[in-house]
Design an enzyme around this catalytic site. Structure first.
Site, PDB file in Angstrom:
ATOM      1  N   HIS A   1      35.893  75.147 -15.391  1.00  0.00           N
ATOM      2  CA  HIS A   1      36.493  74.465 -14.014  1.00  0.00           C
ATOM      3  C   HIS A   1      37.578  73.405 -13.974  1.00  0.00           C
ATOM      4  O   HIS A   1      38.368  72.992 -13.468  1.00  0.00           O
ATOM      5  CB  HIS A   1      35.337  74.179 -13.250  1.00  0.00           C
ATOM      6  CG  HIS A   1      34.542  75.218 -12.360  1.00  0.00           C
ATOM      7  ND1 HIS A   1      34.547  75.725 -11.488  1.00  0.00           N
ATOM      8  CD2 HIS A   1      33.427  76.569 -13.144  1.00  0.00           C
ATOM      9  CE1 HIS A   1      33.838  76.795 -11.736  1.00  0.00           C
ATOM     10  NE2 HIS A   1      33.585  77.140 -12.403  1.00  0.00           N
TER      11      HIS A   1
ATOM     12  N   ASP B   1      43.630  67.577 -13.834  1.00  0.00           N
ATOM     13  CA  ASP B   1      42.212  68.004 -13.269  1.00  0.00           C
ATOM     14  C   ASP B   1      42.403  69.807 -13.333  1.00  0.00           C
ATOM     15  O   ASP B   1      43.778  69.988 -13.207  1.00  0.00           O
ATOM     16  CB  ASP B   1      42.624  67.380 -11.493  1.00  0.00           C
ATOM     17  CG  ASP B   1      41.309  66.805 -10.653  1.00  0.00           C
ATOM     18  OD1 ASP B   1      40.739  68.067 -11.409  1.00  0.00           O
ATOM     19  OD2 ASP B   1      41.596  66.687 -10.253  1.00  0.00           O
TER      20      ASP B   1
HETATM   21  C1  GDG Z   1      35.733  70.702 -10.836  1.00  0.00           C
HETATM   22  C2  GDG Z   1      37.076  70.512 -11.562  1.00  0.00           C
HETATM   23  C3  GDG Z   1      38.372  71.974 -10.332  1.00  0.00           C
HETATM   24  C4  GDG Z   1      33.826  65.039  -2.560  1.00  0.00           C
HETATM   25  N1  GDG Z   1      33.540  63.642  -2.100  1.00  0.00           N
HETATM   26  C5  GDG Z   1      32.400  64.360  -1.276  1.00  0.00           C
HETATM   27  C6  GDG Z   1      32.301  65.753  -1.367  1.00  0.00           C
HETATM   28  N2  GDG Z   1      33.253  66.358  -2.532  1.00  0.00           N
HETATM   29  C7  GDG Z   1      33.482  67.331  -2.451  1.00  0.00           C
HETATM   30  C8  GDG Z   1      35.065  68.466  -2.090  1.00  0.00           C
HETATM   31  C9  GDG Z   1      35.424  68.636  -3.374  1.00  0.00           C
HETATM   32  C10 GDG Z   1      34.634  68.679  -4.422  1.00  0.00           C
HETATM   33  O1  GDG Z   1      33.582  67.833  -3.934  1.00  0.00           O
HETATM   34  C11 GDG Z   1      35.599  68.481  -5.064  1.00  0.00           C
HETATM   35  O2  GDG Z   1      35.773  68.713  -5.981  1.00  0.00           O
HETATM   36  P1  GDG Z   1      37.123  69.054  -6.966  1.00  0.00           P
HETATM   37  O3  GDG Z   1      38.081  70.122  -7.613  1.00  0.00           O
HETATM   38  O4  GDG Z   1      38.529  68.186  -6.103  1.00  0.00           O
HETATM   39  O5  GDG Z   1      36.506  67.812  -7.960  1.00  0.00           O
HETATM   40  P2  GDG Z   1      35.575  68.229  -8.919  1.00  0.00           P
HETATM   41  O6  GDG Z   1      34.381  67.670  -8.518  1.00  0.00           O
HETATM   42  O7  GDG Z   1      36.044  67.389 -10.737  1.00  0.00           O
HETATM   43  O8  GDG Z   1      35.631  69.467  -9.806  1.00  0.00           O
HETATM   44  C12 GDG Z   1      38.528  70.690 -10.136  1.00  0.00           C
HETATM   45  C13 GDG Z   1      36.838  72.323 -10.065  1.00  0.00           C
HETATM   46  O9  GDG Z   1      35.843  72.121 -10.813  1.00  0.00           O
HETATM   47  C14 GDG Z   1      36.649  73.586  -8.986  1.00  0.00           C
HETATM   48  O10 GDG Z   1      36.984  74.649 -10.455  1.00  0.00           O
HETATM   49  O11 GDG Z   1      39.141  72.002  -8.870  1.00  0.00           O
HETATM   50  O12 GDG Z   1      39.489  70.135 -11.267  1.00  0.00           O
HETATM   51  O13 GDG Z   1      37.513  69.062 -11.824  1.00  0.00           O
HETATM   52  O14 GDG Z   1      34.731  70.295  -2.135  1.00  0.00           O
HETATM   53  O15 GDG Z   1      35.084  68.112  -0.585  1.00  0.00           O
HETATM   54  N3  GDG Z   1      31.962  66.858  -0.559  1.00  0.00           N
HETATM   55  C15 GDG Z   1      30.889  65.545   0.387  1.00  0.00           C
HETATM   56  N4  GDG Z   1      31.020  64.271   0.551  1.00  0.00           N
HETATM   57  C16 GDG Z   1      31.767  63.719  -0.397  1.00  0.00           C
HETATM   58  O16 GDG Z   1      31.690  62.594   0.117  1.00  0.00           O
HETATM   59  N5  GDG Z   1      30.111  66.365   1.273  1.00  0.00           N
END
Ligand code: GDG
Length: 469
Positions: free
Chosen positions: A155, A356
């Site tokens: 990921h 990322d």
């Molecule tokens: C890894 C990889 C890859 C955030 N704050 C809140 C909240 N979130 C949710 C967002 C989003 C998720 O968390 C974050 O996803 P990301 O993709 O931005 O980043 P990582 O957590 O680092 O994920 C990344 C991912 O895996 C999937 O393969 O895209 O590159 O690093 O969904 O909305 N959700 C809630 N409250 C918050 O305050 N409910």
């Protein structure tokens, strides 16, 4: 085929609560259609862990939890996974904290987990392992004679060879990756890094079909950009907005776990530059940054928190007035429904990570917009999402001027251009949602030759050794 068996560091909840986002939504359908099992870490550690998986039944699929002692978990998860692999794979070799017991714990967890999984899987099951915490799992499963097809999806990003070499046992790690039948990465960028790592470490040979020949086996490689439940998320935003009033000022929004890879201080520097160069916008816009805590016990995360709080305070102190707070910072997770509405009511989505794998926030922001009056996405060139989302305003997060210019461009962008960009972004996302992602990965995994002749030969030799020994 037999069952689909998902393995990840964390399992979904046993009672189905909190399934609203991420992987569970992505894999639920595939799991319930084919009869599936999700194996993941128990939410709590225990001094007396079971040496077998602990099974729970949900109506849609079964869950099997693996238990670990607190100390082992700490060294495996906070230690090797998040103080060695996470920084290294995100190109932050300056933040790596190498301790010999970290890597021993990491390998021990994979060995134990493999023993427990080997007791439950059959040859016909298809195993899909997720993410950097469990890279050696296929290696350990093969050592126990497991012949099922095993795929792996990373990921997070894979850096270039030189950066990868900063991981003390990088050759072992590359060898463990090569023990999978299928390796899935988020982007072409990461795929080209993997090919280079295999070439130099294991003398891998790239074949005409894009796969690699390594030690007499063919390892299937693919790029599978992860996505979200686009229509579902849009629906959340539409329904939520119908119940909520829009904010008083045009808003810029950032939503990120408070992680150093997300470029939060850089983003605030860019916003500060924008405010100082465009005083006409003071009192007219506000930045809402939601940054829930994560991995608080690791030092690098404490440092990023205090840096961010310092910067937000400085901007509010310099530019704020009695009536106006330029940066609203929330260090807490908000409910997913609320996020959807906040995105929809924000004129600018700021997604500026330094590195990322993908970044789902970029996709959520686009999915949540009102197509008749959409906001503008500002996206880092270093987010995996930038490979697909070229209609966003692409920026270099290290350059505050570039970020400042993009903020101004976004706020002044005419409606027609906003609509054109949004339409292009949304229509791509609608076709490439998370169901598309999981179906594409599973299709490739199922197309792998069911019984790899090289494994069978090695197992036959192992059996012979066992018998004659
Ligand atoms: C890894 C990889 C890859 C955030 N704050 C809140 C909240 N979130 C949710 C967002 C989003 C998720 O968390 C974050 O996803 P990301 O993709 O931005 O980043 P990582 O957590 O680092 O994920 C990344 C991912 O895996 C999937 O393969 O895209 O590159 O690093 O969904 O909305 N959700 C809630 N409250 C918050 O305050 N409910």
């Amino acid at each position: 085929m037999g069952r689909l068996v998902i393995v990840s560091n964390r399992a979904p909840s046993v009672d189905g609560t909190g399934d609203s986002g991420g992987l569970v939504v992505a894999l639920k359908d595939a799991l319930s259609q084919q009869g599936g099992l999700w194996i993941g870490g128990a939410p709590k550690q225990t001094e007396t862990p079971s040496d077998e998986l602990v099974f729970h039944q949900r109506p849609d699929f079964d869950i099997a939890l693996f238990e670990l002692e607190p100390e082992l978990y700490r060294d495996y998860y906070l230690g090797y996974s998040n103080s060695v692999l996470w920084p290294a794979l995100h190109g932050r070799v300056d933040l790596i904290n190498v301790q010999p017991h970290f890597s021993a714990a990491y390998r021990e967890v994979a060995r134990r987990l493999a023993r427990q999984i080997a007791q439950t899987v059959t040859h016909d099951d298809v195993i899909w392992v997720h993410d950097y915490q469990l890279i050696p799992l296929a290696h350990e499963l093969r050592a126990l004679g497991v012949t099922s097809r095993i795929g792996f999806f990373l990921h997070i990003p894979l850096p270039d060879l030189q950066t990868f070499k900063a991981i003390p046992d990088w050759q072992d790690l590359a060898g463990c990756l090569a023990d999978y039948d299928l390796l899935g990465l988020q982007t072409q960028r990461d795929l080209s890094h993997l090919i280079n790592i295999f070439r130099h470490t294991l003398r891998g040979e790239l074949r005409a079909n894009g796969n690699m020949g390594i030690n007499g086996r063919e390892v299937v490689l693919g790029c599978f950009p992860i996505s979200i439940d686009v229509r579902g998320f849009r629906q959340l935003a539409v329904e939520g907005a119908a119940r909520t009033a829009p904010p008083p000022l045009p808003r810029l929004i950032g939503v990120d776990r408070l992680d150093y890879s997300k470029g939060l201080p850089h983003r605030l520097h860019g916003y500060e530059t924008f405010l100082s160069q465009a005083p006409e916008f003071c009192n007219k816009v506000a930045l809402l940054q939601i940054a829930p805590p994560t991995r608080d016990d690791v030092d690098a995360y404490k440092a990023i928190r205090s840096e961010l709080e310092h910067l937000a305070g400085r901007i509010n102190g310099s530019f704020g007035t009695v009536e106006w707070t330029p940066v609203q910072y929330i260090h807490r997770a908000l409910p997913r429904d609320d996020l959807a509405v906040l995105y929809r009511y924000s004129r600018v989505g700021l997604v500026t990570p330094l590195f990322d794998g993908m970044n789902l926030v970029a996709k959520e922001y686009v999915a949540a917009q009102d197509e008749s009056d959409p906001g503008v996405l500002i996206l880092s060139q270093f987010a995996g999402a930038a490979e697909e989302m070229s209609d966003a305003l692409i920026v270099n997060p290290h350059d505050p001027q570039d970020v400042a210019d993009a903020i101004k461009t976004a706020l002044q962008m005419p409606l027609a251009e906003r609509r054109k960009r949004h339409e292009a972004l949304y229509s791509h996302l609608e076709e490439h949602d998370v169901a598309h992602w999981s179906a594409a990965f599973l299709k490739r995994l199922l197309a792998v030759e069911k019984t790899d002749p090289v494994w069978l030969e090695r197992f036959a030799r192992l059996e012979l050794v066992a018998k004659t020994g």
